[in-house]
Design a protein around this motif. Sequence first.
Motif, PDB file in Angstrom:
ATOM      1  N   GLN A 178      -3.177  -1.740   3.528  1.00  0.00           N
ATOM      2  CA  GLN A 178      -3.513  -1.727   2.107  1.00  0.00           C
ATOM      3  C   GLN A 178      -3.778  -3.163   1.637  1.00  0.00           C
ATOM      4  O   GLN A 178      -4.730  -3.425   0.926  1.00  0.00           O
ATOM      5  CB  GLN A 178      -2.355  -1.098   1.317  1.00  0.00           C
TER       6      GLN A 178
ATOM      7  N   THR B 295       1.608   6.614   4.286  1.00  0.00           N
ATOM      8  CA  THR B 295       1.789   5.318   4.958  1.00  0.00           C
ATOM      9  C   THR B 295       2.832   5.427   6.069  1.00  0.00           C
ATOM     10  O   THR B 295       2.650   4.886   7.170  1.00  0.00           O
ATOM     11  CB  THR B 295       2.195   4.242   3.930  1.00  0.00           C
TER      12      THR B 295
ATOM     13  N   ASP C  69      -5.250   2.496   5.714  1.00  0.00           N
ATOM     14  CA  ASP C  69      -4.341   2.936   4.661  1.00  0.00           C
ATOM     15  C   ASP C  69      -4.963   2.646   3.306  1.00  0.00           C
ATOM     16  O   ASP C  69      -5.002   1.510   2.863  1.00  0.00           O
ATOM     17  CB  ASP C  69      -2.994   2.224   4.819  1.00  0.00           C
ATOM     18  N   GLU C  70      -5.455   3.676   2.656  1.00  0.00           N
ATOM     19  CA  GLU C  70      -6.114   3.580   1.347  1.00  0.00           C
ATOM     20  C   GLU C  70      -7.104   2.423   1.268  1.00  0.00           C
ATOM     21  O   GLU C  70      -6.960   1.538   0.420  1.00  0.00           O
ATOM     22  CB  GLU C  70      -5.059   3.456   0.246  1.00  0.00           C
TER      23      GLU C  70
HETATM   24 MG    MG Z   1       0.846   4.552   1.049  1.00  0.00          MG
END
Ligand code: MG
Length: 227
Positions: free
Chosen positions: A92, A47, A168-169
């Motif tokens: 996220q 991140t 991000d993910e």
């Molecule tokens: Mg992360």
Amino acid sequence: MSLINIHKVFKTYGSGHAATHALRGIDLSIEAGEFVALSGSSGSGKTTLLNLAAGFDFADSGSVVFLERELSSLTEKQRALFRRKHVGFVFQMLNLLPTMTALENIQIPMALNSFSRLDQKARGLGLLEIAGLSDRANSFPKELSGGEQQRVAALRAVAHSPDLILLDEPTSCLDTENAKVLLELLSNLNKEVGVTLIISTHDERIANLAQRRVILRDGKVAGDVSE
Ligand code: MG
Ligand code: ADP
């Protein structure tokens, strides 16, 4: 010339006993059109690296050059304008605006980049169709499933044709079927529109879809494999 060039980047949060060395000398170049999976265990710096690449935050040392601009040399306002035009980001936490419909959410980055109302709508509807969400255009985020919200967030990130999309993910809270749909959408956008994608992930399926896999370990690049 690379789209983005990260050179000898270090980033530490806090100081003294509380210091966390999140990035410890990252060297990484990303070419336009690449689809890169950034993997590594939780806390490895994924991140942090995405935030630096997008100019949300600064390195302590080293350089991040994006489209020939050293991001740290820009003022905050210049960085915000640069990001608005060139970067799409899927956090996220999705950050869809709850009071706006799916279509309106997708229109936001286009409105910020002075697309006409007509273009915003036509392009927004076209993207929703690609993602199989035509019938959801006028739904509010809370009326959408988690997977649908993920897809809307991804469409919003690409709507203004940025040069780089950072995710991000993006599949961390999706079941397998929804993750697959989102991945196919992203992979198609990469192939058809040629947009550059960097996706941080724990997920082997995503890492395998990408053409290039960069592995972080303890704030360093521990592996960089192209297929
Ligand atoms: Mg992360
Ligand atoms: P990842 O995304 O791979 O899980 P992060 O980049 O979020 O890793 O975090 C890298 C390290 O930096 C971790 O040890 C994390 O606890 C720490 N960290 C991240 N953000 C902050 C912050 N704002 N303040 C202090 N420490 C942070």
